[in-house]
Design a protein around this motif. Structure first.
Motif, PDB file in Angstrom:
ATOM      1  N   UNK A 113       0.856  -1.129   0.065  1.00 42.07           N
ATOM      2  CA  UNK A 113       0.056  -0.089   0.041  1.00 42.07           C
ATOM      3  C   UNK A 113       0.747   1.266  -0.047  1.00 42.07           C
ATOM      4  N   UNK A 114       0.462   2.244  -0.524  1.00 40.95           N
ATOM      5  CA  UNK A 114       0.956   3.467  -0.487  1.00 40.95           C
ATOM      6  C   UNK A 114       0.161   4.525  -0.203  1.00 40.95           C
ATOM      7  N   UNK A 115       0.439   5.092   1.064  1.00 40.72           N
ATOM      8  CA  UNK A 115      -0.397   6.139   1.846  1.00 40.72           C
ATOM      9  C   UNK A 115       0.260   7.180   2.121  1.00 40.72           C
TER      10      UNK A 115
ATOM     11  N   UNK B 180       1.537 -11.797  -8.580  1.00 39.24           N
ATOM     12  CA  UNK B 180       1.859 -10.296  -9.142  1.00 39.24           C
ATOM     13  C   UNK B 180       2.342  -9.739  -7.997  1.00 39.24           C
ATOM     14  N   UNK B 181       3.194  -8.635  -8.415  1.00 36.89           N
ATOM     15  CA  UNK B 181       3.634  -7.630  -7.142  1.00 36.89           C
ATOM     16  C   UNK B 181       2.719  -6.225  -7.675  1.00 36.89           C
ATOM     17  N   UNK B 182       2.128  -5.664  -6.443  1.00 37.81           N
ATOM     18  CA  UNK B 182       1.159  -4.672  -6.628  1.00 37.81           C
ATOM     19  C   UNK B 182       1.503  -3.738  -5.969  1.00 37.81           C
ATOM     20  N   UNK B 183       1.473  -2.293  -6.459  1.00 35.49           N
ATOM     21  CA  UNK B 183       1.326  -1.112  -5.527  1.00 35.49           C
ATOM     22  C   UNK B 183       0.210  -0.258  -5.652  1.00 35.49           C
ATOM     23  N   UNK B 184      -0.398  -0.018  -4.610  1.00 34.44           N
ATOM     24  CA  UNK B 184      -1.788   0.332  -4.410  1.00 34.44           C
ATOM     25  C   UNK B 184      -1.809   1.689  -3.534  1.00 34.44           C
ATOM     26  N   UNK B 185      -2.097   2.700  -4.209  1.00 37.09           N
ATOM     27  CA  UNK B 185      -2.116   4.132  -3.507  1.00 37.09           C
ATOM     28  C   UNK B 185      -3.441   4.309  -2.964  1.00 37.09           C
ATOM     29  N   UNK B 186      -4.062   4.932  -1.841  1.00 38.86           N
ATOM     30  CA  UNK B 186      -5.252   4.924  -1.577  1.00 38.86           C
ATOM     31  C   UNK B 186      -5.245   5.791  -0.177  1.00 38.86           C
TER      32      UNK B 186
ATOM     33  N   UNK C  92      -6.797  -0.511   2.687  1.00 36.88           N
ATOM     34  CA  UNK C  92      -5.758  -0.946   2.636  1.00 36.88           C
ATOM     35  C   UNK C  92      -5.193  -1.777   3.633  1.00 36.88           C
ATOM     36  N   UNK C  93      -5.443  -1.601   4.902  1.00 36.07           N
ATOM     37  CA  UNK C  93      -5.165  -2.381   6.073  1.00 36.07           C
ATOM     38  C   UNK C  93      -5.723  -3.754   5.916  1.00 36.07           C
TER      39      UNK C  93
END
Lengths: 476, 301
Positions: free
Chosen positions: B32-34, B184-190, B196-197
């Motif tokens: 996650x990208x916070x 898969x590798x995943x980067x998720x911003x939210x 996200x947690x």
């Protein structure tokens, strides 16, 4: 990149903005037609000439051009034997110009009138004169066997101008009426009172010559000029007479509509170019360009493909418009100029469209359409060369005629000149190059250099900018 | 290593957006990208997508450098934007076909691949629909379908839960979990930290252009950060003494609140039962990431 190019070509006509551009360009085209006919109305004349064949039969040729610079059909004229000062000697012959403004008529044996003048009278054009000459080459070969219409001579004297000059216009019709070898003209003034202009040589030129000779010729009305033609075809000498010609004011009510059309057309073409900028600006702002750039493409692939597809599309549009204009001209004027059509397509379209697209895209992608400086730079580059050309041509034109510089600039900034400049520059360049090969260096050689250098700058500068901004190592 | 960013820096004019950022996302991991608005989340995503170039540092997608080998690197990563925008007059099928061509998928295999991507995204029934008529949720589904073309093993999801109804969020989460299970590798911003947690393996907290922390969600649970609310008929000093060891107590009538409780909170309920308290309410909420995020972004200057 090729795949992207093809996809762009398939996709681009579907956007609403492109439809708007089409509409703008069509409106501009309509104004272009108007400006073609009336933006520069000052030269209204009828070229007349005649040659006698071996039997002494005189054939009169006329070529009528209206005040808008285009051939006029349906011009009715009466033929007079001037016989020096007798202008009332009506021979009873009438001519009516057909499509292309051309008319000819064989009016009988005139061998006894050699070196006299024939005048053609028309209510619009007044009197036009030519000298009666035998249609023989110096070697004695009759013109008729060569099937060559050697037709020269009309002149005008701008008596109302600030800088009066004599204009000698020569039109050469080759064997088939279209060929244009390089020709030079030596004009010898008979009984001239103008010391500065008694013997003038000009050329080489192709087909159509307009030579301005500075000086006051007001006292030489109805006197004669011997024209000796130097060419590969060994053309016979010709006599023309001097007569007054009063040019209508450049910016009179008579011409206002034309100038309005030119200025409006310029504005709309500008709007069309700006719309292209907006199109890609919208794509950049909405994120479409980003999404495309996130695909397996380099920034350069993206920018070049956008430019090429946009250019192809606009070229097709402009090509259609020019073709449309020419067809319209044919129905309205009865003239169709294939060579102009082809050169217009090849050079009048490719150069501006590629340049426009390159400049627009370079700055759109670079500035993301949100940078005032970038937009101003775009405008500067888009029109910098054009304005430069306008200033040069305007200055040259202004110094050679009585037309004020500001009006020359307005004219040369109009879309008529935008396309016409490129076409004529190319033609002049070819002429100059041809002149180098066949004669001594002509006065077109420097122009050729300017055209080539200017063209390179016009195309290469935006491409270099595009290349630099499209480089993935350059931040944006 | 699937996604690796090393010493990334980026400025817009004189404004520094990112300062020496390094991180990696492993295969099968969802990071996650916070961060607060303007922290640099979207800038990182756009750089990883190859749209922006870093001033310093490098980005490797499965070993391919996105700056020097972009065409190759871009094939290995899919990107779903926050607000996907396509050509409005195009159809769903036309749009995905267009991007399939851009991704270098040949015509022979494109038809099957496109159909598969549309099926997975649940939009195969609207192939002929115009883009301009699609809702945000459907456009995001289309964006997901496009991102999976060519079967990349790395994905970027930028604020994809924004503007989506609950059904849409459920679909997106299922799809993301599916990709994760595929390795898969995943980067998720939210901004939605609770979401996200619930399914991120690690969370990178970005603050003022720097990484404030990269924390695993399992570590957060171990830290035992809970918000506890207890309502009893007869709160007394004995109860207060017991609860005091879990954290700062806030009493309001019959309700006792403990923020960021630590320790073995599992002993609270047995204590209440054993000592005969009449319990009207006992809740323990896990706003762990949100609290942790607030701590980190408050403390880092």
């Amino acid at each position: 990149m090729i795949k992207f190019l093809m996809e762009e070509i398939k996709r681009i006509p579907t956007t609403g903005v492109i439809v708007a551009i089409i509409a703008l360009l069509f409106i501009s085209s309509g104004l272009l037609i108007v400006t073609n006919f009336s933006s520069h109305p000052k030269d209204s004349y009828q070229v007349v000439s005649g040659v006698m064949d071996v039997n002494g039969n005189l054939t009169v040729d006329t070529y009528a051009i209206n005040q808008y610079g285009v051939p006029s059909k349906g011009v009715n004229s009466t033929v007079y034997l001037t016989n020096l000062s007798d202008s009332n000697n009506n021979l009873g012959y009438n001519l009516s110009s057909g499509k292309g403004g051309y008319a000819n008529l064989t009016i009988g044996n005139f061998s006894r009138y050699e070196n006299d003048l024939i005048s053609i009278y028309n209510d619009e054009f007044g009197f036009s004169l030519f000298g009666i000459q035998p249609g023989y080459f110096p070697q004695g070969e009759p013109v008729s066997s060569f099937n060559c219409k050697v037709a020269y001579g009309f002149f005008s004297y701008f008596k109302n101008g600030d800088s009066p000059y004599l204009s000698i216009n020569v039109i050469y019709f080759g064997q088939n009426g279209t060929t244009s070898p390089n020709i030079r003209v030596n004009a010898v003034f008979n009984n001239s009172t103008n010391d500065a202009s008694e013997n003038v040589t000009f050329g080489p030129y192709t087909g159509f010559i307009v030579q301005h000779i500075p000086g006051n010729f007001g006292n030489e009305n109805n006197s004669l000029i011997d024209l000796t033609i130097v060419s590969q075809l060994k053309l016979p000498p010709v006599i023309i007479g001097i007569t007054d010609y009063s040019e209508p004011p450049f910016f009179s009510e008579f011409t206002f509509i034309g100038e309005l059309g030119a200025v409006s057309g310029f504005f709309i073409v500008f709007a069309g170019i700006f719309a292209i900028d907006i199109l890609y600006g919208q794509q950049a702002k909405s994120g479409i360009l980003d999404l495309e750039l996130a695909q397996p493409l380099t920034r350069r692939d993206l920018a070049m493909s956008k430019m090429l597809t946009g250019s192809i599309f606009i070229s097709i549009l402009l090509g259609s418009l020019i073709g449309f204009d020419d067809v319209l001209s044919y129905f309205i004027l009865g003239t169709f100029l294939p060579s102009f059509f082809v050169t217009s397509l090849l050079f009048g379209i490719a150069v501006p469209t590629f340049s426009i697209m390159a400049i627009s895209l370079a700055f759109t992608i670079h500035t993301r359409h949100g940078d005032l400086i970038g937009t101003l730079l775009f405008i500067f580059f888009a029109f910098g060369f054009l304005i430069f050309e306008a200033i040069i041509e305007g200055y040259v034109g202004s110094s050679a005629s009585k037309v004020p510089l500001i009006y020359q600039l307005v004219y040369f900034l109009s879309p008529v000149d935008y396309f016409g400049l490129i076409v004529s520059s190319f033609e002049h360049g070819i002429s100059g190059f041809s002149g180098v090969l066949t004669f001594l260096p002509s006065n077109y050689v420097p122009l050729l250099g300017v055209v080539v250098a200017g063209g390179l700058i016009w195309v290469m500068v935006p491409l270099i900018i595009l290349y630099l901004t499209a480089d993935p190592r350059v931040k944006y | 290593m699937a996604i690796e960013a090393v010493n990334l820096s980026k400025s817009f004019g004189k404004r520094s957006i990112l300062k020496d950022i390094s991180f990696s996302v492993q295969p099968g991991e969802l990071m996650g990208l916070a961060g607060l608005n303007g922290a640099g989340k979207t800038t990182i995503i756009r750089m990883l997508a190859g749209v922006l170039q870093p001033e310093h540092g490098s980005i490797l997608i499965d070993g391919s450098n996105i700056a020097t080998d972009k065409a190759n690197a871009s094939k290995k990563i899919g990107w779903v934007q926050e607000n996907p925008v396509f050509f409005p007059e195009s159809t769903v099928e036309g749009t995905i076909t267009y991007f399939a061509r851009l991704r270098g998928i040949d015509r022979a295999s494109a038809t099957a691949e496109i159909q598969g991507a549309l099926d997975v995204a649940g939009i195969s029934g609207i192939k002929k629909a115009k883009i301009r008529n699609l809702s945000m949720g459907l456009r995001k589904r289309l964006s997901i379908a496009i991102s999976t073309l060519g079967h990349p093993k790395n994905y970027l999801f930028d604020e994809i839960f924004n503007g989506i109804d609950p059904d849409g969020i459920k679909f997106l989460k299922e799809r993301i979990n599916g990709l994760k299970k595929e390795g898969c590798s995943i980067l998720l911003s939210s901004h939605v930290l609770s979401e996200m947690q619930s399914f991120a393996d690690r969370v990178m907290i970005l603050h003022q252009g720097s990484i404030a922390d990269i924390v695993s969600t399992s570590d957060l649970a171990m830290k035992g950060l809970y918000n506890i609310k207890i309502t009893v008929e007869n709160p007394d000093n004995k109860l207060m003494d017991f609860l005091d060891k879990f954290g700062e107590i806030d009493v309001s009538g019959k309700t006792i609140r403990i923020k960021k409780a630590t320790g073995d909170v599992g002993t609270i309920n047995p204590f209440l039962v054993k000592n005969g308290y009449s319990v009207m309410e006992l809740t323990m909420t896990e706003n762990l990431l949100e609290d942790y995020f607030n701590d980190k972004t408050r403390n880092v200057k």
